[in-house]
Design a protein around this motif. Sequence first.
Motif, PDB file in Angstrom:
ATOM      1  N   GLN A 234       0.821  -1.210   0.000  1.00 22.95           N
ATOM      2  CA  GLN A 234       0.000   0.000   0.000  1.00 22.95           C
ATOM      3  C   GLN A 234       0.855   1.260   0.000  1.00 22.95           C
ATOM      4  O   GLN A 234       0.527   2.233  -0.676  1.00 22.95           O
ATOM      5  N   TYR A 235       1.949   1.241   0.762  1.00 21.35           N
ATOM      6  CA  TYR A 235       2.843   2.397   0.824  1.00 21.35           C
ATOM      7  C   TYR A 235       4.292   1.931   0.802  1.00 21.35           C
ATOM      8  O   TYR A 235       4.609   0.856   1.331  1.00 21.35           O
ATOM      9  N   VAL A 236       5.144   2.774   0.229  1.00 20.24           N
ATOM     10  CA  VAL A 236       6.587   2.592   0.357  1.00 20.24           C
ATOM     11  C   VAL A 236       7.070   3.627   1.370  1.00 20.24           C
ATOM     12  O   VAL A 236       6.881   4.833   1.179  1.00 20.24           O
ATOM     13  N   ILE A 237       7.663   3.153   2.461  1.00 20.35           N
ATOM     14  CA  ILE A 237       8.036   4.033   3.566  1.00 20.35           C
ATOM     15  C   ILE A 237       9.543   4.272   3.540  1.00 20.35           C
ATOM     16  O   ILE A 237      10.339   3.319   3.643  1.00 20.35           O
ATOM     17  N   ARG A 238       9.940   5.538   3.409  1.00 22.42           N
ATOM     18  CA  ARG A 238      11.350   5.929   3.445  1.00 22.42           C
ATOM     19  C   ARG A 238      11.494   7.150   4.349  1.00 22.42           C
ATOM     20  O   ARG A 238      11.462   8.304   3.880  1.00 22.42           O
ATOM     21  N   PRO A 239      11.646   6.960   5.657  1.00 23.45           N
ATOM     22  CA  PRO A 239      11.666   8.105   6.579  1.00 23.45           C
ATOM     23  C   PRO A 239      12.886   9.006   6.418  1.00 23.45           C
ATOM     24  O   PRO A 239      12.819  10.192   6.727  1.00 23.45           O
ATOM     25  N   ASP A 246      18.950   4.482   5.622  1.00 26.29           N
ATOM     26  CA  ASP A 246      18.711   3.633   4.453  1.00 26.29           C
ATOM     27  C   ASP A 246      17.422   2.832   4.557  1.00 26.29           C
ATOM     28  O   ASP A 246      17.247   1.838   3.844  1.00 26.29           O
ATOM     29  N   TYR A 247      16.530   3.247   5.448  1.00 27.73           N
ATOM     30  CA  TYR A 247      15.293   2.482   5.671  1.00 27.73           C
ATOM     31  C   TYR A 247      14.399   2.544   4.434  1.00 27.73           C
ATOM     32  O   TYR A 247      14.091   3.620   3.923  1.00 27.73           O
ATOM     33  N   ARG A 248      13.992   1.376   3.961  1.00 33.35           N
ATOM     34  CA  ARG A 248      13.010   1.297   2.877  1.00 33.35           C
ATOM     35  C   ARG A 248      12.064   0.143   3.208  1.00 33.35           C
ATOM     36  O   ARG A 248      12.453  -1.031   3.153  1.00 33.35           O
ATOM     37  N   GLY A 249      10.847   0.487   3.582  1.00 32.72           N
ATOM     38  CA  GLY A 249       9.885  -0.535   3.973  1.00 32.72           C
ATOM     39  C   GLY A 249       8.662  -0.531   3.075  1.00 32.72           C
ATOM     40  O   GLY A 249       8.299   0.502   2.502  1.00 32.72           O
ATOM     41  N   TYR A 250       8.044  -1.681   2.967  1.00 36.12           N
ATOM     42  CA  TYR A 250       6.868  -1.845   2.107  1.00 36.12           C
ATOM     43  C   TYR A 250       5.689  -2.208   3.004  1.00 36.12           C
ATOM     44  O   TYR A 250       5.639  -3.305   3.564  1.00 36.12           O
TER      45      TYR A 250
END
Length: 444
Positions: A234-239, A246-250
């Motif tokens: 639903q979202y790609v999370i890159r704080p 380097d956080y990249r969450g789905y």
Amino acid sequence: MTTAAERLSATTLLRFATAGSVDDGKSTLVGRLLHDSKSVLTDQLEAVATASLSRGQDTPDLALLTDGLRAEREQGITIDVAYRYFATARRRFILADTPGHVQYTRNMVTGASTAELAVVLVDARNGVVEQTRRHAAVAALLRVPHVVLAVNKMDLVDYAEPVFAKIAEEFTTYARELGVPEVVAIPISALAGDNVVDPSANMDWYGGPTVLEHLETVPSSHDLTDCHARLPVQYVIRPQTAEHPDYRGYAGQIAAGVLRVGEPVTVLPSGRTSKIAGIDLLGRPVDIAWAPQSVTVLLADDIDVSRGDLIVPSGDAPATTQDVEATVCHVADRPLTVGQRVLLKHTTRTVKAIVREIPSRLTLDDLSRHPEPGQLVANDIGQVRVRTAEPLALDAYADSRRTGSFLLIDPADGTTLAAGMAGDSFASTAEAALPAEDDGEWDF
């Protein structure tokens, strides 16, 4: 010592829907169920009593607990799906009271689409009628695993066992022909309360459960953890914070199955592969997550993943396709026609599509098929073939009601046109040639 809230959270959840012909007593049954299980607040009962008196009734009309729209109260019928939430010491419930009129078949499809049990009411004086068969067919079409036949108004046939037995046998035979796996028949009087919550003193020949007892004890099948694991992104999370540069969450809600850290996964429709490097649940890392939890998944490799993609275990990935064959229930007032350009929404992915063919329309009365109808109108159920602009990863609806379903949407104004079930068993097996390619803007 556990608190009441802790005990309630530990109980299982059952989603169920009611259906039946007009005046069979669905709303009265629901009202009786809520009243006798003490799930109605005092001010609600007072409001129902006041409304009943204004209509010239001496006793409270329990049907008013669910018929909440003014038009419903004026006409004495249920028009829209009424959802009610209640609980007993043994289980929590989400109830969908659906309309009985044939022109509201689409509303029943809406109410039963997520149900694990359907209560089909029959008036004991009338027996199994056309609308009874229609509702049984819809329940079978939507793969509702449990069906209860509630033979209502037994008080008006002197609580006669032969009347109940004849109706139960006729309905059960028809339901089995539809492939319904289980039917439990219960004789009731919703108005008097017989066999709804408390056992009836007027039907000592019946030794089965009351409606509530069956609802509390029937195995719940909403647990999706045994299904194929699916995570629609639903979202790609890159704080991009100093703590996690380097956080990249789905992120998304797990539609079915279980995901584990270290598990090889495939991203569809691209087919790229990786491993689950981490799972965040409510801001904390976990090693395992399951449906319907909302999670953020981190992958070991930096690959292209975006909203609408589907993360699945590499050993259990569905095939992707641009040719979708499905059964749909048409819910819009405007018709669905061959050659029509639509949007197809599957989980979090929406793509352009064209209706290439409508091979048949289902007649729910006898399950016959009207070939090549050319269009589907409101409340019609039929077989369609749709060509999409981009590949989709659909499961068969028989395998997963979550990832095997989709919506067809009007691209002009966003109106929902139809609800679809991919690869459903009601589909026609006859293959027909697709119409010639259109030269329009949406050719694919």
